[in-house]
Design an enzyme around this catalytic site. Structure first.
Site, PDB file in Angstrom:
ATOM      1  N   TYR A 199       1.170  -1.527  -0.034  1.00 39.54           N
ATOM      2  CA  TYR A 199       0.356   0.190  -0.211  1.00 39.54           C
ATOM      3  C   TYR A 199       0.804   1.137  -0.519  1.00 39.54           C
ATOM      4  CZ  TYR A 199      -3.635   3.884   1.777  1.00 39.54           C
ATOM      5  OH  TYR A 199      -3.813   4.855   1.735  1.00 39.54           O
ATOM      6  N   TRP A 238       1.247   5.205  -1.666  1.00 38.35           N
ATOM      7  CA  TRP A 238       1.118   6.189  -2.603  1.00 38.35           C
ATOM      8  C   TRP A 238       1.377   7.129  -3.723  1.00 38.35           C
ATOM      9  CZ3 TRP A 238      -2.447  11.656  -2.579  1.00 38.35           C
ATOM     10  CH2 TRP A 238      -4.267  10.889  -2.196  1.00 38.35           C
TER      11      TRP A 238
HETATM   12  P1  PGD Z   1       3.810   8.157   1.977  1.00 33.46           P
HETATM   13  O1  PGD Z   1       4.459   8.991   2.957  1.00 33.46           O
HETATM   14  O2  PGD Z   1       2.919   8.728   0.845  1.00 33.46           O
HETATM   15  O3  PGD Z   1       2.901   6.977   2.675  1.00 33.46           O
HETATM   16  O4  PGD Z   1       0.768   6.303   3.722  1.00 33.46           O
HETATM   17  P2  PGD Z   1       2.063   6.315   2.709  1.00 33.46           P
HETATM   18  O5  PGD Z   1       2.394   4.653   2.347  1.00 33.46           O
HETATM   19  O6  PGD Z   1       0.929   6.037   1.572  1.00 33.46           O
HETATM   20  O7  PGD Z   1       4.748   6.904   1.315  1.00 33.46           O
HETATM   21  C1  PGD Z   1       4.682   6.707  -0.008  1.00 33.46           C
HETATM   22  C2  PGD Z   1       6.549   6.558  -0.180  1.00 33.46           C
HETATM   23  O8  PGD Z   1       6.228   5.764  -1.172  1.00 33.46           O
HETATM   24  C3  PGD Z   1       7.086   7.508   0.256  1.00 33.46           C
HETATM   25  O9  PGD Z   1       8.038   6.293   0.816  1.00 33.46           O
HETATM   26  C4  PGD Z   1       8.135   7.422  -1.246  1.00 33.46           C
HETATM   27  O10 PGD Z   1       9.360   7.935  -1.417  1.00 33.46           O
HETATM   28  C5  PGD Z   1       8.125   6.547  -2.057  1.00 33.46           C
HETATM   29  N1  PGD Z   1       7.875   6.440  -3.557  1.00 33.46           N
HETATM   30  C6  PGD Z   1       6.937   8.281  -3.793  1.00 33.46           C
HETATM   31  N2  PGD Z   1       7.274   7.584  -5.167  1.00 33.46           N
HETATM   32  C7  PGD Z   1       8.017   6.440  -5.588  1.00 33.46           C
HETATM   33  C8  PGD Z   1       7.910   5.203  -7.050  1.00 33.46           C
HETATM   34  O11 PGD Z   1       7.978   5.945  -7.994  1.00 33.46           O
HETATM   35  N3  PGD Z   1       8.486   4.171  -6.884  1.00 33.46           N
HETATM   36  C9  PGD Z   1       8.942   3.735  -5.236  1.00 33.46           C
HETATM   37  N4  PGD Z   1       9.360   2.784  -5.660  1.00 33.46           N
HETATM   38  N5  PGD Z   1       8.758   4.689  -3.971  1.00 33.46           N
HETATM   39  C10 PGD Z   1       8.032   5.765  -4.252  1.00 33.46           C
HETATM   40  C11 PGD Z   1      -0.631   7.030   3.415  1.00 33.46           C
HETATM   41  C12 PGD Z   1      -1.918   6.905   4.961  1.00 33.46           C
HETATM   42  O12 PGD Z   1      -0.956   7.283   6.279  1.00 33.46           O
HETATM   43  C13 PGD Z   1      -2.916   7.366   4.702  1.00 33.46           C
HETATM   44  S1  PGD Z   1      -3.214   7.463   2.922  1.00 33.46           S
HETATM   45  C14 PGD Z   1      -3.631   7.786   5.198  1.00 33.46           C
HETATM   46  S2  PGD Z   1      -5.091   9.141   5.507  1.00 33.46           S
HETATM   47  C15 PGD Z   1      -3.279   7.137   6.486  1.00 33.46           C
HETATM   48  N6  PGD Z   1      -3.410   8.222   7.116  1.00 33.46           N
HETATM   49  C16 PGD Z   1      -3.103   8.390   8.693  1.00 33.46           C
HETATM   50  C17 PGD Z   1      -3.793   9.402  10.186  1.00 33.46           C
HETATM   51  O13 PGD Z   1      -4.226  10.331  10.154  1.00 33.46           O
HETATM   52  N7  PGD Z   1      -3.598   8.830  11.070  1.00 33.46           N
HETATM   53  C18 PGD Z   1      -2.539   8.144  11.302  1.00 33.46           C
HETATM   54  N8  PGD Z   1      -1.889   7.833  12.819  1.00 33.46           N
HETATM   55  N9  PGD Z   1      -2.185   7.526  10.562  1.00 33.46           N
HETATM   56  C19 PGD Z   1      -2.332   7.571   9.446  1.00 33.46           C
HETATM   57  N10 PGD Z   1      -1.891   6.480   8.661  1.00 33.46           N
HETATM   58  C20 PGD Z   1      -1.742   6.862   6.804  1.00 33.46           C
END
Ligand code: PGD
Length: 786
Positions: A118, A120
């Site tokens: 999972y 973004w």
């Molecule tokens: P990101 O930081 O977007 O978080 O969780 P998510 O795992 O989506 O992580 C994306 C990762 O992908 C980053 O490390 C980035 O460097 C990497 N990345 C970006 N582009 C690429 C690529 O092209 N290739 C590869 N291999 N990697 C890439 C988000 C999630 O967190 C979400 S959606 C929600 S809504 C939740 N919200 C909460 C919350 O409200 N409260 C708490 N306590 N926790 C939450 N967690 C959740």
């Protein structure tokens, strides 16, 4: 649909991100400058993270393998992340991963591979890492996957039972112009937080929501423990966190007991009103007042105002990211149904205004354009988890779990393959997740950065970022499809996820199936051609964009694939048909239903809105019965020892954990840690001053944060946003990631959604020198001695 004039000079490289379209231009000093898209009236401050993070020392430069894994082979590891890495060449790394994938599928079967991955990731219809990974794993026999999302894991399961599908309320909400024209009162449970609206999965070119929020003339009732979550002038109802359902039931009680409910609408368009009304017995304003902290007179007064106004009742997504998170959504929908305004322009029920940039955005003229997507193939493995049950799965193989009326079994995972997400940011109770990540034989992570997830892997494969590759990008209500140009060479030896997976596929004999003989550039051209929505590819590429819906005959994409697949982690775009685009575009799909519920029934068992669901009742879940109920969060039993209510919400200075090393995110840190907001009186009681480093703790863990004093909080509430890169020292995150404190507890047996929004904690001043933050430096890397 038109393109920008091809003869217009293309300055720099055009591209897009989840937080907006921009151009990367080489500045006079040779550095990269980020220039927002000229059509964007309100560019996101998050653009300020891009250039500063691009070449940050925490980029992963070369493939790296954990020394003990390299020397002793796969197997559980108690102290994953505490051991050093060895850098190896690409061929060696790919040979190792391919051999391990092959071993696991032969010895344990494909369901022992977890490809739920999972996250973004980055914008771009082609290079969406989790979609790429799933397509690859499907070619080699499939994998255990995950369902739904951390954003909306609860609503995505609940809403189909209540209204037939989630799209009804999530994607066909009244638009901001309709609200401006019709709505007299907005009752905003969770507020209308402006900080979130810069983000839309897949990209957004024109940020218009902030402008609409500022221009609102409707009265706003802000129901939230945090005051600055709505435009100025809103009336603040500072309720105790997690008690919205109690307040909603009391509002419903007032409407029914004062005969202010719309009987005709309830008869025509809903089922289950008698059961719901019976359940309201005793749930009056006096009952709710001590629970939620809103005076009974205010509750009654608000209910009466709602009944005499065109009222839009909104519930943010954050409210369902809690234990019993179904209840505020269901109670909110039922309350709106009592008002009888569902399906009227600017009235009824909305879910996600202020949670995401595209909710309420009218988008391009005409119905939504279907975007191109990368086909995922077929996964023959049936095993899956609701996405937030990752630690349970790893810790309890073979154990059974409930989900949406059925019982399933956790598979025994031997290999975790992750691309495009950061579970050591997004999951709850990270100390527990560390124990869970100790169990598999092998963890493979593709990452551009040395995030905590990369540091918990056995094999880390360096991935490129957007500016280092070519793609095309667009979000759900985007006005443009953007040509995403390569602006710089890949960092170190980083490769595109596609190239990494193609090389693995070659080793496992599925290269032709995975690549279909195309290079990445050829895929981008192919996706563009299969979409069929714009001018010839060369023209699009030279112009840098296609603008959508600007003229007659411009919507030519109808024969193209549906919006399934690659650009959204929210779970609403990962399968199933596209929304019915023939229905009313504004005033919601509920408009047609309201006009004639017999001719346009909802896809519920009754064809109507279900205030009582016989289906859910038949599941027999004590934590989610057949009608909305108030349940006290089980976390509250700790209130004696942990008296402060932590809200772990979305950050304003980055997207989740992405680019936490960027300039905007760093500038907002306090004493180098994530900023925790406390009410000045709560801080004074603890001898805490602004700028102090504080310990935030409960039984699950501790994190260090930098204190900010904020009078916009209800007393007893602290706010620590998610996304600081997790930096564990024992059970303490020294950098301020609140998921060191949150509970890994599902919303309910129905949806098993994430509940990271709330936790109870205590806060104290840290005396003495705080331990240093280490996650801003790359880990120790050795060169392979061969
Ligand atoms: P990101 O930081 O977007 O978080 O969780 P998510 O795992 O989506 O992580 C994306 C990762 O992908 C980053 O490390 C980035 O460097 C990497 N990345 C970006 N582009 C690429 C690529 O092209 N290739 C590869 N291999 N990697 C890439 C988000 C999630 O967190 C979400 S959606 C929600 S809504 C939740 N919200 C909460 C919350 O409200 N409260 C708490 N306590 N926790 C939450 N967690 C959740």
């Amino acid at each position: 649909m038109t393109s920008s004039t091809p003869e217009a000079p293309v300055r720099g490289a055009s591209t897009t991100s989840h937080w907006g379209a921009y151009r990367a231009v080489t500045g006079p000093d040779g550095g990269l400058e980020i220039v927002p898209h000229p059509a964007d009236p309100d560019p996101s401050p998050l653009l300020g993270n891009v250039a500063s993070a691009l070449r940050h020392p925490t980029r992963v430069a070369r493939p790296a393998v954990r020394r003990s894994w390299l020397e002793r082979g796969p197997g559980p590891r108690e102290r994953r992340a505490d051991e050093e890495f060895v850098e190896v060449g690409w061929d060696e790394a790919l040979d190792l991963v391919a051999a391990e994938l092959d071993r696991v599928r032969r010895v344990h079967g494909n369901q022992a591979i977890f490809g739920g991955s999972y996250g973004w990731a980055s914008a771009g219809r082609f290079h969406h890492a989790p979609g790429q990974l799933r397509r690859f794993l499907n070619t080699v026999g499939g994998c255990t996957t995950s369902r739904n999302s951390y954003s909306l894991g609860t609503s995505l399961v609940l809403l189909p039972h209540l209204v037939g599908d989630a799209e009804q309320v999530l994607r066909r909400a009244s638009t901001w112009p309709t609200i401006a024209a019709h709505t007299e009162l907005i009752v905003a449970f969770g507020g209308l937080p402006g900080k979130n609206v810069h983000v839309t999965p897949g990209g957004v070119t024109r940020h218009i929501t902030t402008g609409h929020l500022r221009a609102l003339t409707a009265d706003i009732a802000l129901v939230s423990p945090i005051r600055d979550e709505a435009p100025a002038g809103a009336r603040w109802y500072p309720l105790r966190p997690g008690t919205d359902t109690a307040l909603m039931l009391a509002l419903a009680h007032t409407l029914v007991s004062e005969d202010l409910h719309d009987r005709a609408f309830l008869d025509r368009c809903t089922t289950g009103f008698p059961e719901f009304a019976r359940s309201l017995e005793g749930r009056d304003a006096e009952w709710a007042a001590p629970i939620c902290g809103v005076p009974a007179a205010d509750i009654r007064d608000l209910a009466r105002r709602m009944a005499r106004s065109r009222t839009l009742l909104t519930v943010t997504w954050s409210l369902q990211r809690t234990e019993y998170g179904e209840q505020p959504v269901w109670a909110g929908l039922a309350l709106a149904a009592l008002l009888g305004q569902i399906g009227l322009p600017g009235g009824g029920f909305g879910h996600g205004y202020g949670s995401m940039g595209d909710v309420g955005d009218p988008g391009p003229a005409g119905p939504a354009v279907r975007l191109p997507y990368l086909p995922q193939g077929r996964n023959p493995v049936e095993a899956f988890i609701p996405v937030a049950r990752i630690a349970d799965m790893l810790l309890h193989p073979g154990e059974r779990f409930d989900y949406d009326g059925a019982v399933h079994t956790y598979p025994d995972i031997r290999l975790v393959h992750w691309a495009g997400g950061n579970p050591f940011h997004h999951h709850q109770d990270l100390n527990r997740l560390r124990r869970a990540f100790a169990r598999p034989d092998t963890i493979v992570v593709h990452e551009p950065y040395w995030t905590a997830t990369a540091r918990h892997a056995d094999v880390v494969l360096p991935a490129t970022v957007t500016l280092e590759r070519e793609d095309l990008g667009s979000g759900r209500r985007d006005t443009h499809v953007i040509a995403m140009h390569r602006a710089v060479e890949p960092y170190g030896e980083a490769r595109d996820d596609y190239a990494i997976l193609a090389a693995l596929a070659a080793r496992l004999g599925t290269e032709a199936q995975f690549t279909e003989g195309r290079t990445a550039r050829q895929w981008v051209e192919h996706l563009y051609a299969s979409w069929g929505g714009g001018p010839p590819f060369e023209e699009f590429w030279a112009a840098g964009e296609v603008e959508l819906g600007t003229g007659p005959g411009t919507r030519t994409g109808t024969a193209s694939p549906t919006r399934t697949g690659t650009a959204s982690p929210t779970g609403t775009e990962t399968g199933g048909p596209a929304p019915d685009e023939s229905a009313d575009d504004d005033g919601t799909l509920f408009a047609a239903f309201r006009r004639d519920p017999e001719a346009n029934p909802l896809r519920t068992p009754s064809g109507r809105i279900e205030l009582y669901s016989g289906t859910i009742a038949s599941f027999g879940y004590d934590d989610c019965p057949g009608h909305p109920v108030w349940r006290e969060p089980s976390e509250w039993r700790h209130v004696g020892r942990y008296p402060l209510h932590l809200i772990a919400d979305q950050p304003a200075t980055r997207l989740h954990s992405q680019l936490d090393v960027g300039a905007v995110s760093r500038a907002a840190k306090v004493a180098g840690r994530e900023a925790i907001h406390l009410h000045p009186l709560d801080a004074a009681e603890r001898g805490i001053a602004a700028g102090d480093v504080v310990r935030v703790f409960n039984d699950r863990g501790t994190c260090l944060a930098g204190a900010v004093l904020n009078t916009n909080l209800r007393r007893g509430v602290v706010r620590l946003p998610t996304g600081a890169w997790y930096d564990p020292l024992g059970d303490t995150c020294v950098h301020g990631n609140p998921n060191a404190l949150t509970a890994d507890r599902p919303s309910s047996r129905l949806s098993q959604g994430c509940t990271g929004q709330h936790a109870l904690v205590q806060v104290e001043r840290l005396d003495g020198d705080p331990p240093p933050v280490t996650v801003l430096e790359p880990p120790v890397l050795r060169k392979a001695a061969r």
